[in-house]
Design a protein around this motif. Structure first.
Motif, PDB file in Angstrom:
ATOM      1  N   VAL A  51      15.145  -7.700  -2.801  1.00 46.32           N
ATOM      2  CA  VAL A  51      13.699  -7.703  -3.041  1.00 46.32           C
ATOM      3  C   VAL A  51      13.282  -6.351  -3.614  1.00 46.32           C
ATOM      4  O   VAL A  51      13.721  -5.301  -3.123  1.00 46.32           O
ATOM      5  N   ARG A  52      12.458  -6.355  -4.634  1.00 51.01           N
ATOM      6  CA  ARG A  52      11.941  -5.115  -5.206  1.00 51.01           C
ATOM      7  C   ARG A  52      10.596  -4.785  -4.572  1.00 51.01           C
ATOM      8  O   ARG A  52       9.721  -5.654  -4.475  1.00 51.01           O
ATOM      9  N   ILE A  53      10.427  -3.524  -4.173  1.00 52.88           N
ATOM     10  CA  ILE A  53       9.209  -3.105  -3.486  1.00 52.88           C
ATOM     11  C   ILE A  53       8.527  -2.013  -4.301  1.00 52.88           C
ATOM     12  O   ILE A  53       9.158  -1.030  -4.704  1.00 52.88           O
ATOM     13  N   TYR A  54       7.239  -2.206  -4.538  1.00 52.40           N
ATOM     14  CA  TYR A  54       6.421  -1.236  -5.258  1.00 52.40           C
ATOM     15  C   TYR A  54       5.259  -0.810  -4.365  1.00 52.40           C
ATOM     16  O   TYR A  54       4.567  -1.663  -3.794  1.00 52.40           O
ATOM     17  N   GLU A  55       5.055   0.476  -4.238  1.00 51.50           N
ATOM     18  CA  GLU A  55       3.900   0.984  -3.491  1.00 51.50           C
ATOM     19  C   GLU A  55       2.820   1.400  -4.476  1.00 51.50           C
ATOM     20  O   GLU A  55       3.054   2.235  -5.363  1.00 51.50           O
ATOM     21  N   TYR A  56       1.646   0.800  -4.317  1.00 50.68           N
ATOM     22  CA  TYR A  56       0.503   1.112  -5.168  1.00 50.68           C
ATOM     23  C   TYR A  56      -0.113   2.421  -4.692  1.00 50.68           C
ATOM     24  O   TYR A  56      -0.581   2.519  -3.554  1.00 50.68           O
ATOM     25  N   CYS A  57      -0.096   3.433  -5.551  1.00 50.30           N
ATOM     26  CA  CYS A  57      -0.444   4.794  -5.124  1.00 50.30           C
ATOM     27  C   CYS A  57      -1.734   5.328  -5.728  1.00 50.30           C
ATOM     28  O   CYS A  57      -2.120   6.469  -5.450  1.00 50.30           O
TER      29      CYS A  57
ATOM     30  N   GLN B 151       0.826  -1.206   0.000  1.00 50.55           N
ATOM     31  CA  GLN B 151       0.000   0.000   0.000  1.00 50.55           C
ATOM     32  C   GLN B 151       0.865   1.262   0.000  1.00 50.55           C
ATOM     33  O   GLN B 151       1.745   1.426   0.853  1.00 50.55           O
ATOM     34  N   GLY B 152       0.578   2.152  -0.938  1.00 51.34           N
ATOM     35  CA  GLY B 152       1.177   3.480  -0.948  1.00 51.34           C
ATOM     36  C   GLY B 152       0.201   4.540  -0.485  1.00 51.34           C
ATOM     37  O   GLY B 152       0.588   5.600   0.016  1.00 51.34           O
ATOM     38  N   GLU B 153      -1.095   4.247  -0.666  1.00 53.16           N
ATOM     39  CA  GLU B 153      -2.184   5.125  -0.203  1.00 53.16           C
ATOM     40  C   GLU B 153      -3.089   4.302   0.690  1.00 53.16           C
ATOM     41  O   GLU B 153      -4.195   3.927   0.318  1.00 53.16           O
ATOM     42  N   PRO B 154      -2.635   3.986   1.895  1.00 49.86           N
ATOM     43  CA  PRO B 154      -3.358   3.028   2.734  1.00 49.86           C
ATOM     44  C   PRO B 154      -4.651   3.591   3.291  1.00 49.86           C
ATOM     45  O   PRO B 154      -4.794   4.797   3.496  1.00 49.86           O
ATOM     46  N   ASP B 155      -5.601   2.689   3.545  1.00 51.22           N
ATOM     47  CA  ASP B 155      -6.832   3.104   4.211  1.00 51.22           C
ATOM     48  C   ASP B 155      -6.596   3.345   5.697  1.00 51.22           C
ATOM     49  O   ASP B 155      -7.366   4.038   6.347  1.00 51.22           O
ATOM     50  N   MET B 156      -5.513   2.768   6.241  1.00 51.61           N
ATOM     51  CA  MET B 156      -5.105   3.018   7.626  1.00 51.61           C
ATOM     52  C   MET B 156      -3.616   3.345   7.627  1.00 51.61           C
ATOM     53  O   MET B 156      -2.802   2.493   7.247  1.00 51.61           O
ATOM     54  N   PRO B 157      -3.205   4.547   8.027  1.00 50.94           N
ATOM     55  CA  PRO B 157      -1.788   4.945   7.951  1.00 50.94           C
ATOM     56  C   PRO B 157      -0.831   3.994   8.638  1.00 50.94           C
ATOM     57  O   PRO B 157       0.307   3.820   8.186  1.00 50.94           O
ATOM     58  N   ILE B 158      -1.249   3.361   9.732  1.00 53.11           N
ATOM     59  CA  ILE B 158      -0.362   2.469  10.461  1.00 53.11           C
ATOM     60  C   ILE B 158       0.108   1.314   9.593  1.00 53.11           C
ATOM     61  O   ILE B 158       1.179   0.747   9.791  1.00 53.11           O
ATOM     62  N   VAL B 159      -0.706   0.966   8.562  1.00 49.03           N
ATOM     63  CA  VAL B 159      -0.355  -0.138   7.671  1.00 49.03           C
ATOM     64  C   VAL B 159       0.948   0.155   6.943  1.00 49.03           C
ATOM     65  O   VAL B 159       1.847  -0.683   6.871  1.00 49.03           O
ATOM     66  N   LYS B 160       1.069   1.361   6.402  1.00 51.77           N
ATOM     67  CA  LYS B 160       2.272   1.723   5.658  1.00 51.77           C
ATOM     68  C   LYS B 160       3.461   1.867   6.599  1.00 51.77           C
ATOM     69  O   LYS B 160       4.584   1.476   6.261  1.00 51.77           O
ATOM     70  N   VAL B 161       3.239   2.419   7.771  1.00 50.78           N
ATOM     71  CA  VAL B 161       4.316   2.576   8.744  1.00 50.78           C
ATOM     72  C   VAL B 161       4.891   1.213   9.115  1.00 50.78           C
ATOM     73  O   VAL B 161       6.114   1.015   9.142  1.00 50.78           O
ATOM     74  N   ALA B 162       4.007   0.243   9.389  1.00 50.79           N
ATOM     75  CA  ALA B 162       4.468  -1.088   9.789  1.00 50.79           C
ATOM     76  C   ALA B 162       5.266  -1.747   8.669  1.00 50.79           C
ATOM     77  O   ALA B 162       6.361  -2.273   8.891  1.00 50.79           O
ATOM     78  N   ALA B 163       4.741  -1.701   7.438  1.00 51.66           N
ATOM     79  CA  ALA B 163       5.432  -2.343   6.321  1.00 51.66           C
ATOM     80  C   ALA B 163       6.773  -1.686   6.049  1.00 51.66           C
ATOM     81  O   ALA B 163       7.771  -2.366   5.772  1.00 51.66           O
ATOM     82  N   SER B 164       6.821  -0.362   6.132  1.00 51.18           N
ATOM     83  CA  SER B 164       8.059   0.350   5.790  1.00 51.18           C
ATOM     84  C   SER B 164       9.194   0.041   6.755  1.00 51.18           C
ATOM     85  O   SER B 164      10.367   0.222   6.418  1.00 51.18           O
ATOM     86  N   MET B 165       8.873  -0.433   7.968  1.00 49.06           N
ATOM     87  CA  MET B 165       9.920  -0.827   8.901  1.00 49.06           C
ATOM     88  C   MET B 165      10.746  -2.003   8.386  1.00 49.06           C
ATOM     89  O   MET B 165      11.857  -2.248   8.847  1.00 49.06           O
ATOM     90  N   LEU B 166      10.197  -2.729   7.421  1.00 50.95           N
ATOM     91  CA  LEU B 166      10.879  -3.900   6.887  1.00 50.95           C
ATOM     92  C   LEU B 166      11.621  -3.603   5.587  1.00 50.95           C
ATOM     93  O   LEU B 166      12.320  -4.480   5.067  1.00 50.95           O
ATOM     94  N   TYR B 167      11.475  -2.403   5.052  1.00 44.17           N
ATOM     95  CA  TYR B 167      11.997  -2.102   3.722  1.00 44.17           C
ATOM     96  C   TYR B 167      13.519  -2.286   3.636  1.00 44.17           C
ATOM     97  O   TYR B 167      14.028  -2.830   2.654  1.00 44.17           O
TER      98      TYR B 167
ATOM     99  N   HIS C 218       2.061   1.122 -14.151  1.00 45.20           N
ATOM    100  CA  HIS C 218       1.223   2.301 -14.335  1.00 45.20           C
ATOM    101  C   HIS C 218       0.692   2.938 -13.053  1.00 45.20           C
ATOM    102  O   HIS C 218       0.252   4.090 -13.086  1.00 45.20           O
ATOM    103  N   SER C 219       0.691   2.215 -11.952  1.00 42.46           N
ATOM    104  CA  SER C 219       0.046   2.740 -10.748  1.00 42.46           C
ATOM    105  C   SER C 219       0.899   2.642  -9.495  1.00 42.46           C
ATOM    106  O   SER C 219       0.398   2.885  -8.401  1.00 42.46           O
ATOM    107  N   CYS C 220       2.161   2.277  -9.659  1.00 48.12           N
ATOM    108  CA  CYS C 220       3.019   2.075  -8.493  1.00 48.12           C
ATOM    109  C   CYS C 220       4.270   2.943  -8.555  1.00 48.12           C
ATOM    110  O   CYS C 220       4.730   3.326  -9.629  1.00 48.12           O
ATOM    111  N   LYS C 221       4.803   3.203  -7.383  1.00 49.09           N
ATOM    112  CA  LYS C 221       6.109   3.834  -7.245  1.00 49.09           C
ATOM    113  C   LYS C 221       7.080   2.783  -6.718  1.00 49.09           C
ATOM    114  O   LYS C 221       6.843   2.167  -5.682  1.00 49.09           O
ATOM    115  N   ARG C 222       8.181   2.579  -7.463  1.00 53.51           N
ATOM    116  CA  ARG C 222       9.184   1.642  -6.970  1.00 53.51           C
ATOM    117  C   ARG C 222      10.019   2.312  -5.890  1.00 53.51           C
ATOM    118  O   ARG C 222      10.497   3.437  -6.056  1.00 53.51           O
ATOM    119  N   ILE C 223      10.201   1.619  -4.788  1.00 51.93           N
ATOM    120  CA  ILE C 223      10.974   2.140  -3.663  1.00 51.93           C
ATOM    121  C   ILE C 223      12.433   1.744  -3.834  1.00 51.93           C
ATOM    122  O   ILE C 223      12.761   0.558  -3.995  1.00 51.93           O
TER     123      ILE C 223
END
Length: 420
Positions: free
Chosen positions: A293-299, A269-285, A356-361
């Motif tokens: 591993v390649r990571i794409y956030e759907y925005c 998730q790049g535009e999460p319905d709950m902000p904590i979701v992105k915070v939790a995932a990004s701790m693993l980036y 078309h809809s993601c940002k690669r991190i």
């Protein structure tokens, strides 16, 4: 063996079943018309399990389809979750029950100071079975936020339509879930017994497995299938998952796969319905990117999908996220498919998202590595490693199915109801 409701499911959905037709349905625009059409053509039986049912245009559409089916003599069973669908109006419920729809709430819970407390052990599955010959499994709830016209918060999600022998297994499973250990009415027990040995004829070329997660004997089945697919992958792995905070073993196997040359891609998730979701995932980036591993956030909008593929045959679609709730607490259901054509179609859809809809991190997008990040990362990793054991200490009450009754007329025309 029993599931969380005490049902014998030991022989359900634990093997490859050949000869199935599997069709991918993306978002509500593809999913809802197919489900409502199938219910409209039902002749004997409709069984629906869903986590969320709202009284918006989608919920009203399901309401109308179920009532119409019941009105022409079809046996209709609807199971909703007490946490996910807590506020259906008496009028909405009465319309269903008066038409003959059997409505049941999984683990209804009383509010405490206005808050829903039954967050653990939720029935998170999304399943439809029509006449025992057609099934739908996925992550899509019955709510308008799964349609693009909902706006920027519309959810990106997936489901599958299934025909063939796998549907017989799914059918037996949902009947067991309703029967609650054989305590259902006598006509229902007869119905369940009559379906025990049913097997649909082949309808396609795909092999499939129906895999569930419960809090008794199948506590980690979905996770084990993910681990096996990642370990055996030789070319590529693509995982699109809305709520991503997996256990230590999954993170470890993703890193190992990337280091041995597998193209491992995550769509998160790049535009999460709950902000904590992105915070939790990004701790693993950091850990994932440094392993390759390649990571794409759907925005484009919130991602709600729970799908994955490995190499050119293995795929899965279902309700299970890769987070502590889905992997250790919720009741979930996924379909695993072994079929090149289905894998290719899912790959095409996910590639389109990434392009078309993601940002690669990239590593340079992340904050600089620091001693604090190292310490925090150490604790996060060990929390991930041990949380499956910790949550096992939580109370494992047997969730209940509570039937909802039609309002009963009282003196003076007043009514009372037992609504969720």
């Amino acid at each position: 063996m029993s599931d969380a409701t005490g049902n014998d499911v030991s022989r359900i959905g634990r093997r490859w079943t050949e000869g199935n037709r599997v069709e991918l349905l993306e978002n509500g625009e593809e999913f809802f018309p197919r489900v409502f059409e199938a219910i409209g053509e039902a002749r004997r039986e409709v069984v629906v399990e869903t986590f969320i049912l709202f009284e918006d245009k989608v919920g009203q559409g399901l309401h109308a389809a179920l009532c119409a089916a019941a009105g022409r003599g079809v046996k209709v069973d609807l199971m909703i979750d007490g946490f996910g669908s807590p506020a259906l109006s008496p009028e909405f419920v009465a319309g269903l029950t008066r038409a003959g729809v059997k409505v049941r709430v999984f683990d209804p819970g009383k509010r405490f100071f206005g808050q829903r407390m039954n967050v653990f052990r939720r029935m998170h599955r999304k399943i439809v079975v029509v006449d025992g010959t057609l099934a739908f499994v996925g992550g899509i709830n019955y709510s308008a936020d799964h349609l693009a016209d909902f706006g920027p918060k519309a959810k990106q999600d997936y489901a599958v339509e299934l025909a063939g022998p796998i549907v017989s297994e799914i059918h037996r499973f949902v009947l067991h879930a309703i029967a609650v250990g054989g305590k259902g009415p006598s006509w229902f027990r007869r119905r369940l017994k009559a379906r025990a040995e049913d097997a649909n004829a082949p309808a396609g070329e795909a092999a499939a497995q129906f895999i569930t997660r419960d809090n008794r004997r199948h506590t980690n089945d979905i996770e084990r299938h993910y681990l096996a697919a990642i370990r055996s992958a030789r070319q590529r792995i693509v995982i699109a998952n809305a709520y991503f905070f997996p256990g230590y073993r999954l993170i470890k196997e993703m890193r190992r796969a990337a280091r041995r040359g597998v193209d491992v891609r995550l769509i998160l998730q790049g535009e999460p319905d709950m902000p904590i979701v992105k915070v939790a995932a990004s701790m693993l980036y950091h850990h994932l990117l440094h392993a390759g591993v390649r990571i794409y956030e759907y925005c484009e909008r919130p991602l709600h999908g729970k799908v994955a593929l490995a190499d050119d045959q293995w795929s899965t679609v279902g309700s299970s996220n890769l987070d502590p709730l889905s992997l250790s607490l919720n009741l979930e259901a996924n379909v695993i498919v072994r079929d090149k054509a289905f894998n290719a179609l899912l790959s095409e859809r996910l590639d389109h998202l990434m392009q078309h809809s993601c940002k690669r991190i990239e590593a340079e997008d992340l904050a600089e590595w620091s001693s604090w990040r190292l310490v925090r990362s150490f604790f996060i990793f060990h929390i991930l490693r041990w949380y499956p054991s910790w949550v096992g200490w939580l109370p494992r009450h047997a969730p209940k199915l509570k039937p909802l009754e039609a309002p009963r007329t009282q003196g003076g025309g007043a009514t009372q109801t037992d609504a969720a």
